[in-house]
Motif scaffolding. Structure first.
Motif, PDB file in Angstrom:
ATOM      1  N   MET A  55      -2.217   4.046   3.429  1.00 42.37           N
ATOM      2  CA  MET A  55      -2.652   3.597   4.750  1.00 42.37           C
ATOM      3  C   MET A  55      -1.479   3.137   5.598  1.00 42.37           C
ATOM      4  O   MET A  55      -1.582   3.076   6.824  1.00 42.37           O
ATOM      5  CB  MET A  55      -3.669   2.463   4.608  1.00 42.37           C
ATOM      6  CG  MET A  55      -4.919   2.846   3.846  1.00 42.37           C
ATOM      7  SD  MET A  55      -5.838   4.222   4.602  1.00 42.37           S
ATOM      8  CE  MET A  55      -6.402   3.435   6.096  1.00 42.37           C
ATOM      9  N   HIS A  56      -0.343   2.809   4.975  1.00 40.78           N
ATOM     10  CA  HIS A  56       0.867   2.441   5.710  1.00 40.78           C
ATOM     11  C   HIS A  56       1.666   3.702   6.008  1.00 40.78           C
ATOM     12  O   HIS A  56       1.789   4.584   5.160  1.00 40.78           O
ATOM     13  CB  HIS A  56       1.718   1.464   4.896  1.00 40.78           C
ATOM     14  CG  HIS A  56       1.012   0.177   4.577  1.00 40.78           C
ATOM     15  ND1 HIS A  56       0.993  -0.889   5.437  1.00 40.78           N
ATOM     16  CD2 HIS A  56       0.292  -0.203   3.490  1.00 40.78           C
ATOM     17  CE1 HIS A  56       0.302  -1.881   4.905  1.00 40.78           C
ATOM     18  NE2 HIS A  56      -0.136  -1.492   3.720  1.00 40.78           N
ATOM     19  N   SER A  57       2.236   3.777   7.209  1.00 43.42           N
ATOM     20  CA  SER A  57       2.984   4.977   7.587  1.00 43.42           C
ATOM     21  C   SER A  57       4.169   5.220   6.664  1.00 43.42           C
ATOM     22  O   SER A  57       4.446   6.353   6.269  1.00 43.42           O
ATOM     23  CB  SER A  57       3.467   4.858   9.035  1.00 43.42           C
ATOM     24  OG  SER A  57       4.269   3.702   9.203  1.00 43.42           O
ATOM     25  N   SER A  58       4.897   4.141   6.301  1.00 46.87           N
ATOM     26  CA  SER A  58       6.035   4.307   5.397  1.00 46.87           C
ATOM     27  C   SER A  58       5.560   4.589   3.975  1.00 46.87           C
ATOM     28  O   SER A  58       6.173   5.363   3.237  1.00 46.87           O
ATOM     29  CB  SER A  58       6.923   3.063   5.429  1.00 46.87           C
ATOM     30  OG  SER A  58       6.179   1.904   5.107  1.00 46.87           O
ATOM     31  N   GLY A  59       4.452   3.957   3.570  1.00 46.08           N
ATOM     32  CA  GLY A  59       3.935   4.179   2.217  1.00 46.08           C
ATOM     33  C   GLY A  59       3.443   5.592   1.981  1.00 46.08           C
ATOM     34  O   GLY A  59       3.452   6.081   0.848  1.00 46.08           O
ATOM     35  N   SER A  60       3.012   6.271   3.043  1.00 48.46           N
ATOM     36  CA  SER A  60       2.515   7.640   2.877  1.00 48.46           C
ATOM     37  C   SER A  60       3.608   8.570   2.364  1.00 48.46           C
ATOM     38  O   SER A  60       3.336   9.526   1.629  1.00 48.46           O
ATOM     39  CB  SER A  60       1.975   8.161   4.212  1.00 48.46           C
ATOM     40  OG  SER A  60       3.010   8.285   5.169  1.00 48.46           O
ATOM     41  N   PHE A  61       4.858   8.279   2.734  1.00 51.09           N
ATOM     42  CA  PHE A  61       5.962   9.098   2.234  1.00 51.09           C
ATOM     43  C   PHE A  61       6.139   8.905   0.729  1.00 51.09           C
ATOM     44  O   PHE A  61       6.464   9.843   0.006  1.00 51.09           O
ATOM     45  CB  PHE A  61       7.256   8.743   2.969  1.00 51.09           C
ATOM     46  CG  PHE A  61       7.269   9.155   4.405  1.00 51.09           C
ATOM     47  CD1 PHE A  61       7.537  10.462   4.766  1.00 51.09           C
ATOM     48  CD2 PHE A  61       7.010   8.227   5.404  1.00 51.09           C
ATOM     49  CE1 PHE A  61       7.550  10.851   6.092  1.00 51.09           C
ATOM     50  CE2 PHE A  61       7.024   8.601   6.735  1.00 51.09           C
ATOM     51  CZ  PHE A  61       7.292   9.914   7.088  1.00 51.09           C
ATOM     52  N   ILE A  62       5.941   7.665   0.258  1.00 45.19           N
ATOM     53  CA  ILE A  62       6.045   7.414  -1.175  1.00 45.19           C
ATOM     54  C   ILE A  62       4.962   8.171  -1.929  1.00 45.19           C
ATOM     55  O   ILE A  62       5.213   8.768  -2.979  1.00 45.19           O
ATOM     56  CB  ILE A  62       5.939   5.908  -1.462  1.00 45.19           C
ATOM     57  CG1 ILE A  62       7.171   5.187  -0.927  1.00 45.19           C
ATOM     58  CG2 ILE A  62       5.778   5.646  -2.950  1.00 45.19           C
ATOM     59  CD1 ILE A  62       7.172   3.704  -1.198  1.00 45.19           C
TER      60      ILE A  62
END
Length: 755
Positions: free
Chosen positions: A611-618
């Motif tokens: 749900m976090h924009s940066s977390g989606s990359f992870i």
């Protein structure tokens, strides 16, 4: 319906928007002298039309990078301005005496004493009320949107004719300057060039005024729009040549003025054929510059590899820069430490990167007595002492960074050995000088340079980190990786800087993620990871650089990151700096078994992380690095939050990339498609690999490695092509025919093959 404009000597009417060609004032008015306009054209002033008074942006473009980025840099240890309190360094020293080494007064002293450079006097005439009313009527006409596009140019041309002889008064009027900008944006190239030629004598004074600088800049922007017009090219060149001629008559005042310096930068960019609005000409934050250096990309200042958008005038650019500096040689000591002139010279150097003219310009900026750079000992001992003192001054340190970045190899080698050798640690210890050392290290050209750099800085990692000079350490890591030298030593030095021999190596990554907190601790041995604190940007960049090293060098870092507690990993996954570190680890050469230790700690939280924009990359990187069973676990967790995820900005891409909807509707078909893709990957690697393959456990993808390391960008592109081909009707490897030649990374098709 028409608009009637009446004056003492005649009447002119704009009617039906069909007779604009005759819209020309024929009357003349007596000008009244005034040193200051104290009226606002009562009742008839131009209505507010969104005046560009965004002071933040203006100062940003006019050389106020330090002030604008002070907040971010202070948090990351990047500010060039001394802080009263710091750890491990005496931050109370003042550098106002740096310029005294040149025999002059410091820039700070000049500002405090309100000492201005000599400037010819010019009397500003007051705009008479009838002229103000005339331009007010034009402004209202344009705002009413009652003018068609083809007739707008005619009105603009006629109105610009009325500015003849009064350009300075009108351009520097706060209200009318807006109208002038509108006219210059909409007029044709002939009227534009005519306006510039008419105001040529006062162009420098217009540029040095707060309102007039916007008018001058708008005129240059409008010229750039017409550069692709072959018929207008010669007229534009003549206008630019006249502007350059009038500037070089008194360049010091223009260079050191906060308004005209920006106009001058746009003029130089126009001559080069590029836009001043490009990112490389904005006041890029030091953290962004360093991130670019760590990515091992080309120099920020190198303009040769950048696309020239319009037809340039390179001869005008070289002539302008060379003549300005030659005419200002007696004042060069002032220019190199002045905030605004330094920014102009930086822009000039970036635009001239790769040009032979640099061999003439750079010695002047170094204060060398000898102009011929090929002469033996053209840099004398006095020059060396002066430069070493000045690199600790804010404006000159910015300038020196660019000098180093654009210097050809022979010139860089001379600067390195004649000036900076044996002084790197002393310069790096200073807040401003550390940025110069970062540029020196990042632009190292050979192993010989790295040997000297390592000798002076390699054993000082802990001292540099303690002083907040983590950028120097990061630059050294990037240069070591780029030149493939001293990599093992760098790893050992960093590990030694972050933990003692009797401590476990598991503490290395957490301490790097909270670099400031760790080194500010009164008792580092008992330090613990803070909760709810943003992670250190520079620490993140250093870890990202390390995870690009060879696997055998970074085992302690791999052990540390895989030993982190689950709550620490989750906190890093929610932090902007921490996510980049996790991504770098998942993209490293670590084994699947090592990566799995970290991925399983995120299990059960992939939905929340996505749900976090940066977390989606992870999440995406975890999916790519996982085996089929773990891939299914990740997608199943995303499937449970797919409705909420689809409403985010990044969600649709992630859902499509992992085919989450396909899994939710037909999980068995999703599994078969995944197995098919895995089979294609294995077949691909069996063809393009070296044969020295090792298969990971848990049925993961067999990744072949060769002795000759492939570039990661090439492998990413190949995987992308495989994914694209798998979505088509024809399988990827079925395209190969018996007569085709297979090569590493490409496939040459036979000439007889169609489609």
């Amino acid at each position: 319906m028409g608009i009637s404009i009446k004056y003492g000597y005649g009447c002119h009417t704009i009617s039906g928007l069909t007779n604009h060609a005759s819209f020309l004032r024929t009357c003349d008015f007596d000008d009244r002298l005034s040193t200051d306009r104290r009226q606002a054209d009562s009742g008839e002033a131009l209505p507010s039309r969104g005046r560009r008074v965004h002071n933040f942006i203006e100062e940003y473009l006019m050389g106020e990078e330090d002030q604008l980025h002070k907040h971010d840099r202070r948090k990351n240890g990047l500010s060039r301005k001394h802080q009263k309190k710091g750890y491990g360094m005496d931050s109370g020293k003042s550098d106002n005496n740096a310029f005294d080494q040149w025999g002059g007064k410091s820039h700070e002293y000049m500002k405090k004493a309100d000492v201005s450079l000599s400037q010819p006097s010019i009397v500003r005439k007051q705009v008479d009320p009838e002229t103000a009313k005339y331009f007010n009527e034009i402004a209202n006409l344009f705002e009413s949107n009652a003018v068609e596009l083809e007739e707008r140019s005619v009105i603009c041309g006629n109105a610009l004719e009325e500015t003849r002889g009064k350009e300075y008064e009108l351009a520097t009027d706060y209200i009318i300057s807006h109208t002038l900008q509108t006219l210059l944006e909409a007029c044709d190239v002939d009227n534009l060039c005519g306006f510039l030629k008419s105001c040529m004598k006062v162009f420098p004074f217009i540029s040095m005024d707060r309102s007039g600088s916007h008018v001058a800049e708008t005129a240059l922007k409008s010229l750039a729009v017409h550069l692709d017009d072959e018929e207008a090219y010669s007229s534009i060149e003549d206008s630019l040549n006249l502007i350059c001629e009038v500037i070089v008559t008194n360049p010091v005042d223009i260079l050191c003025n906060c308004y005209s310096s920006h106009v001058l930068r746009r003029l130089m960019c126009l001559c080069k054929g590029v836009s001043l609005d490009s990112p490389e000409f904005h006041g890029t934050k030091s953290s962004a510059i360093l991130a670019g250096r760590l990515n091992l990309g080309s120099s920020q200042a190198n303009m040769n590899d950048k696309q020239i958008h319009r037809k340039p005038f390179p001869h005008l650019l070289k002539s302008l820069v060379s003549r300005m500096l030659k005419c200002s040689r007696t004042d060069i000591k002032t220019l190199i430490v002045d905030q605004y002139s330094s920014l102009v010279i930086q822009t000039a150097l970036k635009l001239l990167a790769g040009d032979e003219e640099l061999f003439k310009i750079i010695p002047i900026l170094l204060g060398c007595k000898k102009e011929n750079i090929k002469e033996e000992n053209f840099i004398q001992m006095d020059d060396v002492r002066d430069v070493l003192n000045l690199v600790k001054e804010t404006s000159y340190s910015h300038l020196m960074e660019v000098i180093i970045e654009v210097s050809p190899e022979s010139l860089y080698n001379t600067l390195f050995h004649k000036i900076f050798r044996n002084s790197l640690y002393d310069i790096a210890s200073h807040q401003c000088g550390s940025f110069v050392v970062q540029a020196i290290v990042s632009n190292a050209r050979s192993q010989e340079h790295m040997d000297v750099i390592w000798e002076e800085l390699g054993t000082k990692f802990r001292d540099l980190l303690l002083m907040g000079r983590s950028g120097v350490v990061a630059s050294l890591l990037a240069a070591s990786h780029k030149l493939s030298t001293h990599e093992h030593k760098c790893c050992q030095a960093l590990i030694a800087a972050l933990h003692s021999e009797n401590e476990s190596q598991t503490c290395i990554v957490p301490r790097m993620l909270f670099l400031d907190s760790y080194f500010c601790s009164h008792n580092p041995a008992e330090w613990k990871c803070p909760v709810g604190v943003k992670m250190h940007v520079m620490g993140s960049l250093i870890l990202q650089a390390f995870f690009r090293y060879r696997n055998e060098f970074i085992q302690p870092l791999i052990t540390s990151i895989t030993s982190m507690e689950t709550n620490q990993v989750l906190e890093a996954a929610r932090d902007a700096a921490g996510t980049h570190v996790i991504e770098a680890f998942l993209e490293s050469n670590a084994s699947w078994k090592q990566k799995r230790k970290l991925i399983v700690k995120l299990q059960g939280h992939f939905g929340v992380i996505s749900m976090h924009s940066s977390g989606s990359f992870i999440v995406e990187k975890c999916f790519t690095a996982s085996n089929p069973s773990m891939k299914e676990i990740i997608v199943s967790e995303l499937s449970s939050v797919r409705n909420e995820l689809s409403k985010t900005k990044h969600g649709p891409h992630l859902l499509r990339k992992l085919n989450v909807y396909g899994y939710a509707e037909r999980p068995e078909q999703w599994k078969k498609k995944l197995e098919s893709k895995q089979s294609v990957y294995k077949e691909f690697y069996s063809i393009f690999g070296s044969g020295e393959a090792t298969s990971h456990r848990d049925d993961s993808l067999a990744v072949n490695t060769s002795k000759k390391k492939r570039k990661s960008t090439d492998m990413k592109q190949l995987r992308k092509e495989i994914d694209q081909s798998l979505t088509s009707a024809t399988p990827f490897l079925s395209l190969k025919r018996p007569g085709d030649r297979v090569t590493d990374g490409s496939r040459k098709k036979s000439k007889s093959k169609k489609g």
